[in-house]
Design a protein around this motif. Structure first.
Motif, short mmCIF file in Angstrom:
data_model
loop_
_atom_site.label_atom_id
_atom_site.label_comp_id
_atom_site.label_asym_id
_atom_site.label_seq_id
_atom_site.Cartn_x
_atom_site.Cartn_y
_atom_site.Cartn_z
N GLN A 303 74.80 25.44 45.03
CA GLN A 303 75.10 25.35 43.85
C GLN A 303 74.81 24.11 43.01
N PHE A 304 75.14 22.98 43.28
CA PHE A 304 74.70 21.56 42.45
C PHE A 304 73.00 21.95 42.20
N SER A 305 72.10 22.15 42.91
CA SER A 305 70.78 22.51 42.02
C SER A 305 70.73 23.55 41.61
N ARG A 306 70.84 24.50 41.21
CA ARG A 306 71.69 25.66 40.47
C ARG A 306 71.88 24.79 38.99
N ARG A 307 73.63 24.45 39.06
CA ARG A 307 73.84 24.02 37.79
C ARG A 307 73.43 22.52 36.88
N ARG A 308 72.62 21.84 38.50
CA ARG A 308 72.43 20.32 37.55
C ARG A 308 71.04 20.09 37.20
N GLY A 309 69.94 21.02 38.69
CA GLY A 309 68.37 21.20 38.21
C GLY A 309 67.91 20.01 39.05
N VAL A 310 69.28 19.82 39.78
CA VAL A 310 67.40 18.47 41.39
C VAL A 310 69.11 18.63 42.29
N SER A 311 68.15 18.50 43.68
CA SER A 311 69.07 18.17 44.36
C SER A 311 69.89 17.35 43.80
N PRO A 312 70.32 17.32 45.95
CA PRO A 312 72.50 15.76 45.87
C PRO A 312 71.51 14.56 46.11
N ARG A 313 70.65 14.87 46.86
CA ARG A 313 69.41 13.62 47.14
C ARG A 313 68.72 13.16 45.90
N ALA A 314 67.91 14.13 45.26
CA ALA A 314 67.38 13.72 44.13
C ALA A 314 68.12 12.87 43.09
N TYR A 315 70.05 13.46 42.66
CA TYR A 315 70.20 12.64 41.95
C TYR A 315 70.62 11.39 42.23
N ARG A 316 71.51 11.18 43.75
CA ARG A 316 71.30 9.95 43.64
C ARG A 316 70.40 9.01 43.68
N GLN A 317 69.57 9.52 44.28
CA GLN A 317 68.25 8.38 44.47
C GLN A 317 67.69 7.92 42.68
N THR A 318 68.48 9.05 41.92
CA THR A 318 68.39 8.86 40.48
C THR A 318 68.95 7.48 39.83
N PHE A 319 70.58 8.13 40.14
CA PHE A 319 71.40 7.43 40.13
C PHE A 319 72.09 5.97 40.31
N ARG A 320 71.82 5.77 41.71
CA ARG A 320 72.63 4.90 42.49
C ARG A 320 72.54 3.30 41.85
N THR A 321 70.91 2.83 41.49
CA THR A 321 70.69 2.14 40.66
C THR A 321 70.86 1.57 39.97
N GLY A 322 71.33 2.97 38.47
CA GLY A 322 71.89 2.36 37.10
C GLY A 322 70.69 2.67 36.99
N GLY A 323 69.47 2.93 37.57
CA GLY A 323 67.96 3.15 36.13
C GLY A 323 68.43 4.22 35.43
N ALA A 324 67.62 3.88 34.72
CA ALA A 324 67.33 5.03 33.47
C ALA A 324 66.19 6.15 34.47
N ARG A 325 66.40 7.28 34.16
CA ARG A 325 65.97 8.42 34.09
C ARG A 325 64.41 7.93 33.09
N VAL A 326 63.58 8.65 34.09
CA VAL A 326 61.93 8.34 33.00
C VAL A 326 62.07 9.73 32.78
N GLU A 327 62.02 10.69 32.46
CA GLU A 327 61.95 12.07 31.77
C GLU A 327 61.23 12.19 30.71
N LEU A 328 62.34 10.93 29.63
CA LEU A 328 61.92 11.54 28.11
C LEU A 328 60.88 10.41 27.90
N VAL A 329 59.32 10.73 27.28
CA VAL A 329 58.54 9.73 27.02
C VAL A 329 58.07 9.20 25.93
N PRO A 330 58.44 7.65 25.66
CA PRO A 330 58.41 6.61 25.01
C PRO A 330 58.01 7.16 24.17
#
Length: 337
Positions: A303-330
Motif C-alpha cells: 500500500q505504501f509503495s502504491r500510494r507514495r511511489g517509494v518503499s517504506p525503507r526508501a522513504y525513511r532513508q530520504t527523510f530521517r536526516t531531514g535532507g532534501a530530495r534530489v529529484e528536482l534538477v537545479p
C-alpha cells in the motif's frame, strides 16, 4: 531538491488582470517565509511576468513586478496560479518559457485555471490533470489530449502538479512539501497555516449536500476515535455504531461530509501515521505496520509503495536526516545527466 546550500528559486507566473489573488497569497505563505526550522530549505520567492511593471490581480489590486520571464530559466519551482480570464490569450513567450522550464526538469505547479496555461504549452498532453470543477469541461473540450479529472483536489504527475480550485491550492502545495521534505515538515507548515495537514488528492472537490451541525460534531468525535485506534481492525460497522447510525447511513453521511469513503479515509490516515513513524522512530517496518493497522508488513509495503511511489525503507532513508530530495534538477543542470 538540491544538494547545495543555495536557496531554491521559486517563481510565480503572473499575467496582468488575470493573476489570482488567492493563489498568490497561498504561494507566498508557503514559499515566502523562512521555514528551515521545519526541515525545509531556504526559498528565493518572487513574481515574474512577461512585461515587468504594474500587474493587476483578479480583485483589482496592483502589484509592481520587477522580474521578467528570464527568471524562469533559473527557477527550481514555477507556480502558475489561476488565469482568471480564460478568454485572455497566453502570450507565446510565456508558453515557450514554460516549455523550457519543463524541458530542463524543474517542477511546475498549477492552481485552479492555471492548468489552462500549462495545457496551452502542451505540457499536459497524455497526462491526467485537474482544475476547478466548474471549468473542467472547458479544459477537456479545449485540450482533448488531456485526461481531465474534475473530481479530485490535485493530481501529481511528477514534474507537473495540477490543483483544483481555491482552497485546494493549499492542498497541492502541502502535498509538494510532503513529497519533497517529508510529513513532519508538511504537518508543521500546516499547523503554522492553521489548515488540515493532509487531504488526499483523490478527495472530492465539491460536496453538494449540506450536513447538519450535530451530525458533523458526532462524526468528528468518531473520526478522532479512529485516529487514536488505527492499530485496531476498524470496520464501517464499528464506526457506524459509534456514530449511532446504520452502516449504510453512516457511509452516505461520511461521503457527504468528507468527500471520500470510510475505507479511503482510513487508508489515508494509516499512511500518514506510518510516514510520521518512519521519519521519527527507529521502529522496524513490521512494527509500524502493526501500529498503524496494516496487519502485515507485506500489506503495508504494498500500500505504501502504491500510494507514495517509494518503499517504506526508501522513504525513511530520504527523510530521517531531514535532507532534501534530489529529484528536482537545479537550474542550469542537465536533467538527463
Amino acid at each position: 531538491m538540491t544538494g547545495s546550500d543555495r536557496p531554491l528559486v521559486v517563481s510565480l507566473l503572473a499575467g496582468d488582470g488575470v493573476l489570482g489573488a488567492f493563489g498568490l497569497g497561498v504561494a507566498a505563505e508557503v514559499f515566502g517565509y523562512d521555514y528551515r526550522r521545519f526541515g525545509m530549505p531556504r526559498f528565493d520567492f518572487a513574481i515574474v511576468t512577461d512585461r515587468p511593471g504594474v500587474v493587476r490581480t483578479d480583485t483589482g489590486l496592483s502589484l509592481y513586478v520587477e522580474h521578467g520571464l528570464e527568471r524562469l530559466a533559473v527557477s527550481d519551482i514555477v507556480l502558475v496560479t489561476a488565469w482568471e480570464k480564460l478568454s485572455a490569450p497566453v502570450p507565446p513567450a510565456v508558453l515557450d518559457a514554460l516549455r523550457a522550464v519543463h524541458a530542463r526538469g524543474a517542477q511546475i505547479v498549477s492552481h485552479c485555471t492555471g492548468a489552462f496555461v500549462v495545457a496551452a504549452a502542451g505540457l499536459l498532453d497524455g497526462k491526467r490533470a485537474t482544475t476547478h470543477w466548474r471549468y473542467a469541461g472547458e479544459l477537456a473540450a479545449r485540450y482533448p489530449s488531456v485526461d481531465v479529472d474534475p473530481r479530485v483536489l490535485y493530481v501529481d504527475e511528477g514534474r507537473i502538479i495540477t490543483g483544483a480550485g481555491t482552497a485546494s491550492g493549499v492542498d497541492a502545495l502541502l502535498h509538494l512539501v510532503r513529497r519533497e521534505w517529508g510529513a513532519a515538515a508538511a504537518n508543521a507548515l500546516a499547523r503554522e497555516m492553521v489548515v488540515p495537514p493532509h487531504r488526499d488528492g483523490g478527495q472530492a472537490q465539491y460536496i453538494d449536500e449540506p450536513v447538519a451541525r450535530c451530525e458533523d460534531d458526532l462524526l468528528g468525535v468518531v473520526l478522532d476515535w479512529a485516529r487514536a485506534h488505527l492499530a485496531e481492525d476498524i470496520s464501517v460497522e464499528a464506526l457506524a455504531r459509534r456514530a449511532l447510525m446504520s452502516p449504510r447511513s453512516f457511509a452516505r453521511r461520511f461521503k457527504a461530509t468528507t468527500g471520500t469513503t470510510p475505507h479511503a479515509w482510513l487508508l489515508s490516515q494509516r499512511l500518514a501515521a506510518a510516514e510520521a513513524l518512519l521519519e521519527e522512530s527507529d521502529a522496524p517496518v513490521e512494527e509500524i505496520a502493526r501500529l498503524v493497522g496494516f496487519g502485515t508488513a507485506a500489506g503495508f509495503r504494498e500500500q505504501f509503495s502504491r500510494r507514495r511511489g517509494v518503499s517504506p525503507r526508501a522513504y525513511r532513508q530520504t527523510f530521517r536526516t531531514g535532507g532534501a530530495r534530489v529529484e528536482l534538477v537545479p537550474a542550469g543542470e542537465d536533467p538527463a545527466a
